[in-house]
Write an enzyme that holds these catalytic residues in place. Structure first.
Site, short mmCIF file in Angstrom:
data_model
loop_
_atom_site.label_atom_id
_atom_site.label_comp_id
_atom_site.label_asym_id
_atom_site.label_seq_id
_atom_site.Cartn_x
_atom_site.Cartn_y
_atom_site.Cartn_z
N ALA A 109 -16.95 -9.91 -6.99
CA ALA A 109 -16.57 -8.49 -7.17
C ALA A 109 -16.92 -7.59 -6.00
O ALA A 109 -16.72 -6.39 -6.10
CB ALA A 109 -17.27 -7.95 -8.42
N GLY A 128 -13.10 -7.73 -0.54
CA GLY A 128 -11.72 -8.22 -0.59
C GLY A 128 -10.98 -7.84 -1.86
O GLY A 128 -11.06 -6.71 -2.35
N ASP A 172 -25.69 -16.84 -7.50
CA ASP A 172 -24.69 -17.89 -7.32
C ASP A 172 -23.82 -18.05 -8.58
O ASP A 172 -24.26 -18.64 -9.56
CB ASP A 172 -25.39 -19.20 -6.98
CG ASP A 172 -24.39 -20.32 -6.75
OD1 ASP A 172 -23.18 -20.06 -6.72
OD2 ASP A 172 -24.84 -21.48 -6.61
N ALA A 173 -22.60 -17.56 -8.49
CA ALA A 173 -21.68 -17.60 -9.64
C ALA A 173 -21.33 -19.02 -10.06
O ALA A 173 -20.87 -19.25 -11.17
CB ALA A 173 -20.40 -16.84 -9.31
N LEU A 218 -13.50 -15.51 -6.45
CA LEU A 218 -14.49 -16.10 -5.55
C LEU A 218 -13.81 -16.70 -4.34
O LEU A 218 -12.75 -17.31 -4.44
CB LEU A 218 -15.25 -17.23 -6.25
CG LEU A 218 -16.32 -16.90 -7.27
CD1 LEU A 218 -17.06 -18.18 -7.65
CD2 LEU A 218 -17.29 -15.87 -6.75
N TYR A 235 -2.43 -24.27 5.67
CA TYR A 235 -2.77 -23.61 4.41
C TYR A 235 -2.21 -24.38 3.20
O TYR A 235 -2.88 -25.21 2.61
CB TYR A 235 -2.34 -22.12 4.39
CG TYR A 235 -3.13 -21.42 3.31
CD1 TYR A 235 -4.32 -20.75 3.60
CD2 TYR A 235 -2.74 -21.51 1.96
CE1 TYR A 235 -5.09 -20.20 2.59
CE2 TYR A 235 -3.50 -20.96 0.95
CZ TYR A 235 -4.67 -20.30 1.27
OH TYR A 235 -5.43 -19.77 0.27
N VAL A 268 -6.32 -9.01 5.62
CA VAL A 268 -7.56 -9.18 6.36
C VAL A 268 -8.74 -9.06 5.39
O VAL A 268 -8.95 -8.02 4.78
CB VAL A 268 -7.70 -8.09 7.45
CG1 VAL A 268 -9.00 -8.29 8.22
CG2 VAL A 268 -6.51 -8.10 8.37
P1 NAI Z 1 -13.78 -12.31 0.11
O1 NAI Z 1 -14.54 -13.19 1.01
O2 NAI Z 1 -13.53 -10.91 0.54
O3 NAI Z 1 -14.50 -12.23 -1.33
C1 NAI Z 1 -15.22 -13.29 -1.86
C2 NAI Z 1 -16.10 -12.82 -3.00
O4 NAI Z 1 -16.75 -13.96 -3.58
C3 NAI Z 1 -17.23 -11.87 -2.62
O5 NAI Z 1 -17.42 -10.91 -3.64
C4 NAI Z 1 -18.46 -12.78 -2.56
O6 NAI Z 1 -19.70 -12.13 -2.81
C5 NAI Z 1 -18.13 -13.72 -3.68
N1 NAI Z 1 -18.84 -15.00 -3.61
C6 NAI Z 1 -18.72 -15.99 -2.69
N2 NAI Z 1 -19.53 -17.02 -3.02
C7 NAI Z 1 -20.17 -16.67 -4.16
C8 NAI Z 1 -21.11 -17.31 -5.01
N3 NAI Z 1 -21.58 -18.54 -4.75
N4 NAI Z 1 -21.56 -16.64 -6.08
C9 NAI Z 1 -21.13 -15.38 -6.38
N5 NAI Z 1 -20.20 -14.75 -5.64
C10 NAI Z 1 -19.74 -15.38 -4.54
O7 NAI Z 1 -12.44 -13.09 -0.20
P2 NAI Z 1 -10.96 -12.67 -0.65
O8 NAI Z 1 -10.07 -12.82 0.52
O9 NAI Z 1 -10.97 -11.41 -1.41
O10 NAI Z 1 -10.62 -13.88 -1.63
C11 NAI Z 1 -10.63 -13.81 -3.03
C12 NAI Z 1 -9.59 -14.74 -3.58
O11 NAI Z 1 -8.29 -14.29 -3.16
C13 NAI Z 1 -9.71 -16.19 -3.09
O12 NAI Z 1 -9.35 -17.07 -4.10
C14 NAI Z 1 -8.66 -16.25 -1.98
O13 NAI Z 1 -8.20 -17.55 -1.73
C15 NAI Z 1 -7.58 -15.38 -2.61
N6 NAI Z 1 -6.55 -14.88 -1.69
C16 NAI Z 1 -6.88 -14.31 -0.48
C17 NAI Z 1 -5.88 -13.88 0.38
C18 NAI Z 1 -6.20 -13.24 1.70
O14 NAI Z 1 -5.31 -13.12 2.53
N7 NAI Z 1 -7.41 -12.78 1.92
C19 NAI Z 1 -4.45 -14.01 0.03
C20 NAI Z 1 -4.22 -14.54 -1.30
C21 NAI Z 1 -5.24 -14.99 -2.10
NA NA Z 2 -12.93 -10.87 -3.53
#
Ligand code: NAI
Ligand code: NA
Length: 398
Positions: free
Chosen positions: A49, A52, A111-112, A139, A236, A275
């Site tokens: 949460a 991103g 750790d989720a 996540l 990808y 991004v």
């Molecule tokens: P991000 O890196 O901004 O967010 C990741 C989140 O997961 C953060 O809140 C972080 O604290 C949390 N996290 C990571 N490991 C953790 C753990 N062990 N325990 C608890 N929390 C943990 O990533 P983003 O880009 O928002 O990705 C979220 C989802 O969206 C992923 O499934 C990604 O593949 C998907 N996605 C991303 C795109 C992109 O272009 N960035 C496009 C389409 C899908």
């Molecule tokens: Na996120």
């Protein structure tokens, strides 16, 4: 302390508490400007949460639908002369804004993937909310320790079958170069990546929540996936991460069965390339995004994470007549504008032309860089980065 950006490769080692607060405020203002999400969620759990798509989901639920939110994430407060992480400051700013608006907001930092954090979350839901009606699974992590076996898995970003060669950009310098990425050496690379980014942990969450009786009737859950253009397929969608996404997408139907007692629904939403801390780590993708931004901004259809998440809630998950538009594979598509043929044709053409020399003109590398620094609270005109900032900001509920 005075906080300036310090980068190492695609990682920014510092974050600015006041800048990240501006980023959160801007997202809240956007949601408010769009108006209320009718029949939206009321009690929401967001897993991942803090940054991103996850923080934007939390903001859309809270400020678009007046939802109480519990956020789970893995972040660090300031320590030993180092500022906290961006996700820490984002969550601090979010909770303060939510409190001011009279909205319930609590967070769990840990750790989720662990059973312990799942149980802690369930206890908090029981104590404060009783049930939740939406669970967002957002996540993104390079590693996962399996809660049942203790095995630590690391994901890889590799093609499968063939070596992949293409262009890539160092978005700090704007230098375009050729990159060659070797394919996986064994099935283990695929299995490890599925173990980290596939659907098992989402399923574990939903099983535990269901067993604990904390799911509201008609509960919904959504996880995020990506498809993208053919030019990134080898790294990808057809690569190791794509195998994990296939697994995640297949898990939606398993979860739907788990939720049948409470008339629940499970969806995967395919989102736009944006991004974030995670996407900047994927080779080739930053160059694609910088060309995509240029084309989509020119056409007036560019979105960031908050625009995407508002649209996901308002036009997909919670529509006026309750129907959710899906593709042939049963997925929600909010990558529809990214994947428009006219957009992809133009990106494709620019891709072939892109060089270090012309990148400033034909791409939005500047916008990429700006978005990247914004993630960490930098490059905001309203912030004086020469001034002392209070890095000891707390997340009120932690
Ligand atoms: P991000 O890196 O901004 O967010 C990741 C989140 O997961 C953060 O809140 C972080 O604290 C949390 N996290 C990571 N490991 C953790 C753990 N062990 N325990 C608890 N929390 C943990 O990533 P983003 O880009 O928002 O990705 C979220 C989802 O969206 C992923 O499934 C990604 O593949 C998907 N996605 C991303 C795109 C992109 O272009 N960035 C496009 C389409 C899908
Ligand atoms: Na996120």
């Amino acid at each position: 302390m005075i906080i300036k950006p310090r980068t190492r490769g695609f990682i920014c080692l510092t974050s600015h508490p006041d800048g990240t607060a501006v980023n959160i405020k801007n997202q809240i203002d956007y949601v408010k400007s769009q108006g209320e999400i009718k029949n939206g969620p009321k009690k929401v759990l967001v897993i991942g949460a803090s940054t991103g798509f996850g923080i934007s989901s939390r903001i859309a639920a809270a400020f678009g639908s007046g939802a109480a939110t519990i956020g789970v994430f893995f972040e660090k407060p300031a320590a030993e002369g180092k500022p906290g992480t961006a996700g820490w400051y984002n969550s601090a700013a979010f909770e303060k804004e939510a409190q001011n608006a009279g909205l319930y907001a609590k967070s769990i930092n840990g750790d989720a993937f662990s059973d312990e954090i799942k149980q802690q979350t369930i206890e908090l839901i029981k104590k404060d909310l009783g049930t939740v009606d939406l669970i967002v699974y957002s996540l993104a992590s390079p590693r996962r320790t399996h809660p049942k076996t203790g095995v630590a898995y690391a994901s890889v970003l590799k093609p499968i079958g063939q070596t992949f060669s293409n262009k890539t950009v160092d978005f700090h310098t704007g230098i375009v170069s050729d990159i060659t990425i070797n394919p996986i050496e064994s099935q283990e690379d695929i299995d490890n990546t599925i173990a980290v980014m596939g659907g098992e942990d989402w399923k574990f969450w939903m099983e535990d929540l269901q067993k604990a009786g904390v799911l509201a009737d008609g509960v919904k859950t959504v996880a995020y996936s990506y498809i993208g253009p053919e030019l990134t397929f080898p790294i990808y969608r057809n690569g190791t991460i794509g195998q994990a996404k296939n697994d995640l997408e297949a898990t939606a139907s398993t979860i739907k069965t788990i939720l049948s007692d409470v008339n629940g629904e499970a969806y995967v939403s395919v989102n736009k390339a944006l991004v974030t801390q995670s996407s900047s780590a994927i080779p080739v993708v930053p160059l694609y995004i910088s060309l995509l931004y240029k084309v989509m901004k020119e056409k007036g259809i560019h979105e960031g994470t908050i625009e995407q998440m508002y649209r996901l809630f308002n036009d997909r998950l919670y529509t006026a007549d309750g129907t959710i538009p899906l593709d042939a594979e049963g997925r929600i598509r909010i990558d529809d504008w990214e994947m428009r043929e006219d957009v992809q044709q133009e990106v494709d053409k620019l891709w072939k032309e892109a060089t270090t020399e012309n990148l400033g003109q034909i791409s939005d590398i500047e916008g990429y860089r700006n978005d990247f620094f914004n993630l960490f609270g930098f490059n905001f005109g309203s912030i004086d980065y020469e001034a002392e900032a209070d890095e000891q900001v707390n997340v009120p509920s932690i």
